[in-house]
Design a protein around this motif. Structure first.
Motif, PDB file in Angstrom:
ATOM      1  N   GLU A 168       1.149  -1.211   0.091  1.00  0.00           N
ATOM      2  CA  GLU A 168       0.335   0.157   0.189  1.00  0.00           C
ATOM      3  C   GLU A 168       1.183   1.308  -0.061  1.00  0.00           C
ATOM      4  O   GLU A 168       2.046   1.138   0.012  1.00  0.00           O
ATOM      5  CB  GLU A 168      -0.872   0.036   1.576  1.00  0.00           C
ATOM      6  CG  GLU A 168      -2.129   0.927   1.107  1.00  0.00           C
ATOM      7  CD  GLU A 168      -2.759   1.065   2.121  1.00  0.00           C
ATOM      8  OE1 GLU A 168      -3.894   1.700   2.202  1.00  0.00           O
ATOM      9  OE2 GLU A 168      -3.565   0.311   3.382  1.00  0.00           O
ATOM     10  N   ALA A 169       0.556   2.307  -0.309  1.00  0.00           N
ATOM     11  CA  ALA A 169       1.010   3.897  -0.179  1.00  0.00           C
ATOM     12  C   ALA A 169      -0.070   4.585  -0.599  1.00  0.00           C
ATOM     13  O   ALA A 169      -1.200   5.016  -1.190  1.00  0.00           O
ATOM     14  CB  ALA A 169       1.880   3.585  -1.391  1.00  0.00           C
ATOM     15  N   TYR A 170       0.417   6.192  -0.352  1.00  0.00           N
ATOM     16  CA  TYR A 170      -0.417   7.147  -0.652  1.00  0.00           C
ATOM     17  C   TYR A 170       0.384   8.045  -1.675  1.00  0.00           C
ATOM     18  O   TYR A 170       0.662   7.968  -3.213  1.00  0.00           O
ATOM     19  CB  TYR A 170      -1.034   8.016   0.311  1.00  0.00           C
ATOM     20  CG  TYR A 170      -1.859   8.939   0.325  1.00  0.00           C
ATOM     21  CD1 TYR A 170      -3.435   8.946  -0.047  1.00  0.00           C
ATOM     22  CD2 TYR A 170      -1.142  10.193  -0.088  1.00  0.00           C
ATOM     23  CE1 TYR A 170      -3.573  10.147   0.488  1.00  0.00           C
ATOM     24  CE2 TYR A 170      -2.567  11.179  -0.408  1.00  0.00           C
ATOM     25  CZ  TYR A 170      -3.473  11.097  -0.119  1.00  0.00           C
ATOM     26  OH  TYR A 170      -4.581  12.155  -0.544  1.00  0.00           O
ATOM     27  N   GLY A 171       1.100   8.502  -1.508  1.00  0.00           N
ATOM     28  CA  GLY A 171       2.573   9.623  -2.138  1.00  0.00           C
ATOM     29  C   GLY A 171       1.365  10.937  -2.701  1.00  0.00           C
ATOM     30  O   GLY A 171       2.034  11.182  -3.700  1.00  0.00           O
ATOM     31  N   GLY A 172       0.913  11.814  -1.682  1.00  0.00           N
ATOM     32  CA  GLY A 172       0.933  13.165  -2.622  1.00  0.00           C
ATOM     33  C   GLY A 172       0.257  13.404  -1.216  1.00  0.00           C
ATOM     34  O   GLY A 172       0.210  13.450  -0.576  1.00  0.00           O
ATOM     35  N   PHE A 173       0.570  15.175  -1.774  1.00  0.00           N
ATOM     36  CA  PHE A 173      -0.128  16.412  -0.875  1.00  0.00           C
ATOM     37  C   PHE A 173       0.516  16.574   0.006  1.00  0.00           C
ATOM     38  O   PHE A 173       0.229  17.065   0.824  1.00  0.00           O
ATOM     39  CB  PHE A 173      -1.473  16.346  -0.902  1.00  0.00           C
ATOM     40  CG  PHE A 173      -2.183  15.641  -1.937  1.00  0.00           C
ATOM     41  CD1 PHE A 173      -2.616  17.439  -2.245  1.00  0.00           C
ATOM     42  CD2 PHE A 173      -2.994  15.055  -2.325  1.00  0.00           C
ATOM     43  CE1 PHE A 173      -3.379  17.422  -3.777  1.00  0.00           C
ATOM     44  CE2 PHE A 173      -3.574  14.356  -3.733  1.00  0.00           C
ATOM     45  CZ  PHE A 173      -3.554  16.200  -4.021  1.00  0.00           C
ATOM     46  N   GLY A 174       1.409  15.920   0.074  1.00  0.00           N
ATOM     47  CA  GLY A 174       2.494  16.338   1.748  1.00  0.00           C
ATOM     48  C   GLY A 174       2.199  14.924   2.620  1.00  0.00           C
ATOM     49  O   GLY A 174       2.382  15.138   3.829  1.00  0.00           O
ATOM     50  N   VAL A 175       1.448  14.368   2.521  1.00  0.00           N
ATOM     51  CA  VAL A 175       0.345  13.288   3.838  1.00  0.00           C
ATOM     52  C   VAL A 175       1.373  12.498   3.904  1.00  0.00           C
ATOM     53  O   VAL A 175       2.259  11.693   3.565  1.00  0.00           O
ATOM     54  CB  VAL A 175      -0.267  12.704   3.122  1.00  0.00           C
ATOM     55  CG1 VAL A 175      -1.071  12.036   4.140  1.00  0.00           C
ATOM     56  CG2 VAL A 175      -1.455  13.868   2.696  1.00  0.00           C
ATOM     57  N   VAL A 176       1.859  12.600   5.707  1.00  0.00           N
ATOM     58  CA  VAL A 176       2.639  11.292   5.932  1.00  0.00           C
ATOM     59  C   VAL A 176       2.133   9.939   6.660  1.00  0.00           C
ATOM     60  O   VAL A 176       1.118  10.640   6.922  1.00  0.00           O
ATOM     61  CB  VAL A 176       3.412  11.767   7.828  1.00  0.00           C
ATOM     62  CG1 VAL A 176       4.132  11.021   8.089  1.00  0.00           C
ATOM     63  CG2 VAL A 176       3.977  13.895   6.764  1.00  0.00           C
ATOM     64  N   ASN A 177       2.302   9.151   6.429  1.00  0.00           N
ATOM     65  CA  ASN A 177       1.608   7.898   6.554  1.00  0.00           C
ATOM     66  C   ASN A 177       2.539   7.593   8.173  1.00  0.00           C
ATOM     67  O   ASN A 177       3.185   7.470   8.562  1.00  0.00           O
ATOM     68  CB  ASN A 177       2.723   6.783   5.582  1.00  0.00           C
ATOM     69  CG  ASN A 177       1.698   5.490   6.308  1.00  0.00           C
ATOM     70  OD1 ASN A 177       0.644   5.129   6.407  1.00  0.00           O
ATOM     71  ND2 ASN A 177       2.686   4.897   7.131  1.00  0.00           N
ATOM     72  N   LEU A 178       1.196   7.397   8.805  1.00  0.00           N
ATOM     73  CA  LEU A 178       1.316   7.111  10.218  1.00  0.00           C
ATOM     74  C   LEU A 178       0.609   5.871  10.299  1.00  0.00           C
ATOM     75  O   LEU A 178      -1.012   5.791  10.323  1.00  0.00           O
ATOM     76  CB  LEU A 178       0.589   8.090  11.210  1.00  0.00           C
ATOM     77  CG  LEU A 178       1.375   9.369  11.306  1.00  0.00           C
ATOM     78  CD1 LEU A 178       0.775  10.202  12.065  1.00  0.00           C
ATOM     79  CD2 LEU A 178       2.788   8.964  11.730  1.00  0.00           C
ATOM     80  N   PRO A 179       1.143   4.439  11.549  1.00  0.00           N
ATOM     81  CA  PRO A 179       0.662   3.200  11.376  1.00  0.00           C
ATOM     82  C   PRO A 179      -1.052   3.474  12.631  1.00  0.00           C
ATOM     83  O   PRO A 179      -1.716   3.904  13.090  1.00  0.00           O
ATOM     84  CB  PRO A 179       1.458   2.395  12.167  1.00  0.00           C
ATOM     85  CG  PRO A 179       1.944   3.317  12.831  1.00  0.00           C
ATOM     86  CD  PRO A 179       2.028   4.904  12.043  1.00  0.00           C
ATOM     87  N   GLY A 180      -1.633   3.037  11.363  1.00  0.00           N
ATOM     88  CA  GLY A 180      -3.257   2.541  12.375  1.00  0.00           C
ATOM     89  C   GLY A 180      -3.815   1.890  12.747  1.00  0.00           C
ATOM     90  O   GLY A 180      -3.302   0.430  11.187  1.00  0.00           O
ATOM     91  N   TYR A 181      -4.605   1.146  13.924  1.00  0.00           N
ATOM     92  CA  TYR A 181      -4.752  -0.085  14.490  1.00  0.00           C
ATOM     93  C   TYR A 181      -5.838  -0.444  13.091  1.00  0.00           C
ATOM     94  O   TYR A 181      -6.333   0.573  13.290  1.00  0.00           O
ATOM     95  CB  TYR A 181      -4.960  -0.059  15.372  1.00  0.00           C
ATOM     96  CG  TYR A 181      -6.186  -1.688  15.473  1.00  0.00           C
ATOM     97  CD1 TYR A 181      -4.370  -2.980  15.978  1.00  0.00           C
ATOM     98  CD2 TYR A 181      -6.994  -2.131  15.855  1.00  0.00           C
ATOM     99  CE1 TYR A 181      -4.615  -3.467  16.026  1.00  0.00           C
ATOM    100  CE2 TYR A 181      -7.179  -3.750  16.035  1.00  0.00           C
ATOM    101  CZ  TYR A 181      -6.323  -4.599  16.105  1.00  0.00           C
ATOM    102  OH  TYR A 181      -7.058  -5.596  16.950  1.00  0.00           O
ATOM    103  N   ASP A 182      -5.901  -1.754  13.023  1.00  0.00           N
ATOM    104  CA  ASP A 182      -7.058  -2.058  11.435  1.00  0.00           C
ATOM    105  C   ASP A 182      -6.935  -4.159  12.397  1.00  0.00           C
ATOM    106  O   ASP A 182      -6.671  -4.863  11.930  1.00  0.00           O
ATOM    107  CB  ASP A 182      -6.153  -1.643  10.414  1.00  0.00           C
ATOM    108  CG  ASP A 182      -7.031  -2.812   9.881  1.00  0.00           C
ATOM    109  OD1 ASP A 182      -8.828  -2.376   9.684  1.00  0.00           O
ATOM    110  OD2 ASP A 182      -7.577  -2.727   7.930  1.00  0.00           O
ATOM    111  N   ASN A 183      -8.533  -3.636  12.702  1.00  0.00           N
ATOM    112  CA  ASN A 183      -8.709  -5.649  13.025  1.00  0.00           C
ATOM    113  C   ASN A 183      -8.662  -6.064  11.240  1.00  0.00           C
ATOM    114  O   ASN A 183      -8.083  -7.412  11.373  1.00  0.00           O
ATOM    115  CB  ASN A 183     -10.181  -5.729  13.420  1.00  0.00           C
ATOM    116  CG  ASN A 183     -10.098  -5.305  14.685  1.00  0.00           C
ATOM    117  OD1 ASN A 183      -9.006  -5.640  15.182  1.00  0.00           O
ATOM    118  ND2 ASN A 183     -11.066  -4.246  15.303  1.00  0.00           N
TER     119      ASN A 183
END
Length: 730
Positions: A503-518
């Protein structure tokens, strides 16, 4: 109105309500299971990939722009509300639903996700002004959206304020934002209806819960900034058509208790056609507003003294480069983070002397400043590096007080940030550990785990050391080191044949931070490997990281993503026969482009609410705000760069692309569903396409997907991981 005054009784009530919710959900699951069994019989041919796509007509239009000629066969789908398009969408959904229903006998994550959700669901108490607020379900049916409630004391009982389920019959209504007035006299709250970005603002008295009659419609973007206890500022949208080019140019002021038709327009950016951002000081006496031009290359900054009855916005910074983000106002000074510093710093100036700038907290090399929280006597900064994130506490002279370090691979975040607080909450979480709540004293920096009878702790489905999380870098094709995080169950044999989700995002200067996901926990426990690549275009390595992946350099975002896939294959995590990709919004564009440009690398692709037609992205809603990210299609050089990676225009007739599930929403006025409609139509209607391509259009939903009730959200996640695991393991 009612109040549960005894904490122990409330605690028992919550336990009983959760058990009751579980029973209700179980009964619904059994009902759905019976329905799916009937569907299974008709779906069996679909599992064998005997595709019978809905008939999709072609209406070829030859388009030439800047010397580039292409044919668009599906412009008729641009009329998203026409009966013809809606019938086509229903037929596509029927096909997808039958396929997902048919998977039930093969893989059915829903019961496990319900179990995990019961263990990890909790409400973080959000202190805002005097009281603690939360979105809760304790008075609602399990199938309704959450209500807004508050506590006068942290260990007190919740007092109901607003139940959004009774405003509109047959519509999904969510409370997505709320803001109490300066003295907590009145609370303004925003309603999102069927997922649209055009919101309603309503009001309720905090003491007594009296709902006020005025309703502000078509409020879009921006918050609700209070002028003391008197009224709020808001952005007004004047679109007559939902998917037309956005027209949110005007800032209005509403005085509580008056007719909304008499609201005063305090700023009009229609000529500049730029975005406006605003906030008021903590005491509600100062308004600050920034206005960008159409290309976001220049910014004007305005200020108003709200203690005057007839306040007036006055410009004090004219045509400045967009090199700062206003963050706060305290002690007569404006605080901001300068884009002149790659890693982020905190600076300040007196609004009467804006040229005299002072660096309060300097940038720290390779330590990315994510956010600065401003309190009466303290500045709390959140930083991120390759190991995770942490907090740093300073005074207003920039003197360091305390660092709160997290364990490796964990994120730390602040839960509520009232300006006058001395004690606040923060929580730790990761991809595999649900949020753990702590308290922090802002004067001393002392912190400890929060424990209370009225607060139900989360319980992770597995021990904290059950999974491994590895943060490292890989080398892109032009020699740049790109961060990547890889998560898997401890003991997993990495033999090059592991089902892997990238997975990736790669835009608008958004910073990835880990989020819990069941759902991710379910995938990992079933042998999956998860990887997140912090590709250029995001902000993970500073502001220059963003600049290296936007406009004419946007192709770097795609190249970094492809290089991440090749890295995972080369390092023995997976193979092209076991690799899936996903991403949403800008990440959907990235996934769409990757699967079209390099189909040989992937088995499965699940792009969500993506931008796929780069020739026309600016013709809809907020596309005009994205020239700074993608470029302007009216510019020949920038148009050519966009067409190089535009997913829709790079589909080839003779290629069999990976198994694909395209997910969109019928009411998404952020990235309209036409992008997904046309992308799916073109992928499906080619003789070479033997791998299945499905289109799923979520009803009564917007850019953020299913926001209705707990069961629907869990079912949505169950469908995603069922599709992923079934097809990636074939």
């Amino acid at each position: 109105m009612h109040e549960l005054k005894n904490g122990w009784l409330y605690y028992q009530f919550v336990r009983f309500k959760r058990k009751l919710d579980e029973v209700i959900l179980y009964l619904h699951h059994q009902y759905n299971q019976m329905k799916r069994l009937f569907i299974l019989i008709s779906a069996l041919p679909l599992l064998a990939f005997a595709q019978n796509y809905p008939v999709t007509k072609k209406t070829p239009q030859t388009i030439t722009r800047h010397g580039i000629t292409f044919t668009d066969d599906y412009t008729w789908l641009e009329n998203m509300r026409s009966p013809e398009t809606e019938n086509w969408v229903h037929a596509q959904n029927d096909l997808t639903d039958k396929h997902l229903g048919g998977l039930m006998s093969k893989i059915y994550p829903l019961p496990t996700l319900v179990k995990y959700d019961n263990q990890t669901d909790f409400n973080i108490p959000n202190k805002n002004r005097k009281y603690f607020y939360s979105l809760v379900r304790y008075t609602d049916d399990a199938l309704q959206t959450a209500s807004l409630a508050y506590k006068k004391k942290l260990d007190g009982a919740f007092i109901a304020l607003v139940n959004p389920n009774f405003f509109y019959s047959g519509k999904t209504v969510n409370i997505i934002d709320y803001e109490p007035s300066v003295n907590s006299k009145t609370l303004a709250y925003k309603l999102m209806i069927n997922g649209s970005d055009q919101h309603e603002i309503r009001f309720v008295t905090v003491d007594g819960g009296k709902k006020l009659p005025e309703v502000i419609k078509n409020a879009k973007f921006g918050g609700m900034a209070w002028k003391a206890d008197e009224g709020v500022f808001y952005n007004k949208n004047i679109n007559t058509s939902q998917f037309a080019v956005d027209s949110t140019f005007q800032v209005y002021y509403h005085k509580v208790g008056t007719d909304v038709t008499t609201d005063k327009m305090v700023f009009d950016a229609s000529d500049a056609k730029g975005q406006t951002h605003y906030f008021t000081s903590a005491d509600g006496t100062r308004l600050f507003l920034t206005v960008a031009n159409k290309r976001e290359s220049e910014v004007d900054v305005y200020y108003a003294d709200l203690t005057k009855d007839n306040f007036e916005l006055k410009k004090f910074i004219d045509k400045s480069p967009p090199d700062f983000d206003l963050s706060g106002y305290t002690n007569g000074r404006i605080y901001y983070s300068s884009k002149e510093s790659n890693w982020g710093d905190v600076r300040s100036f007196d609004p009467d002397s804006p040229a005299e700038k002072k660096v309060v907290i300097p940038q720290y090399q390779n330590q990315l400043l994510i956010h600065a929280y401003f309190f009466e006597n303290r500045i709390l900064c959140k930083y991120k590096n390759l190991d995770g994130s942490y907090l740093m506490l300073f005074d207003y002279n920039g003197k360091f007080i305390k660092k709160i370090q997290t364990p490796k691979a964990m994120d730390i975040d602040v839960a509520g940030s009232d300006y006058y607080d001395k004690d606040i909450f923060f929580y730790l979480s990761s991809y595999t550990i649900p949020p753990i709540l702590f308290t922090l004293n802002l004067e001393t920096g002392a912190n400890d785990r929060f424990v209370s009878k009225t607060f139900t702790k989360t319980t992770a489905p597995f021990p904290v050391d059950y999974f491994e999380s590895k943060s490292t870098t890989y080398t892109s094709r032009d020699g740049v080191q790109v961060p990547i995080t890889i998560v898997y169950k401890k003991g997993t044999v990495l033999n090059g044949n592991n089902p892997t989700l990238l997975e990736a995002y790669g835009g608008f200067g958004v910073v990835n931070l880990p989020g819990y996901d069941n759902g991710l926990i379910y995938f990992l426990n079933n042998g999956g490997v998860y990887a997140y690549a912090e590709v250029r275009g995001g902000g993970d390595k500073g502001r220059d990281w963003h600049r290296q992946g936007r406009r004419l350099k946007k192709i770097n975002t795609l190249n970094d993503f492809i290089d991440a896939a090749q890295y995972l294959i080369a390092q023995g995590y997976t193979s092209p026969a076991r690799l899936a990709i996903t991403g949403g919004s800008q990440g959907g564009l990235l996934v769409g482009s990757a699967l079209v440009q390099h189909p040989e690398l992937f088995k499965v692709a699940i792009p969500k609410v993506g931008v796929y037609d780069m020739a026309k992205f600016h013709d809809y809603t907020i596309g005009r705000f994205h020239f700074d990210e993608y470029g302007n299609p009216e510019d020949a050089k920038e148009f050519a760069a966009m067409m190089e990676y535009s997913p829709y225009h790079n589909i080839k007739d003779n290629v069999n692309y990976p198994t694909t599930l395209i997910i969109t929403s019928d009411n998404d006025d952020r990235v309209p569903p036409v992008h997904s409609f046309k992308f799916a139509a073109k992928l499906q209607n080619r003789a070479a396409q033997t791998n299945p391509v499905y289109l799923k259009t979520r009803s009564n939903s917007g850019h953020y997907g299913v926001t209705t009730n707990r069961e629907d959200k869990l079912k949505e996640e169950s469908d995603f991981y069922a599709f992923l695991l079934y097809h990636i393991n074939r």
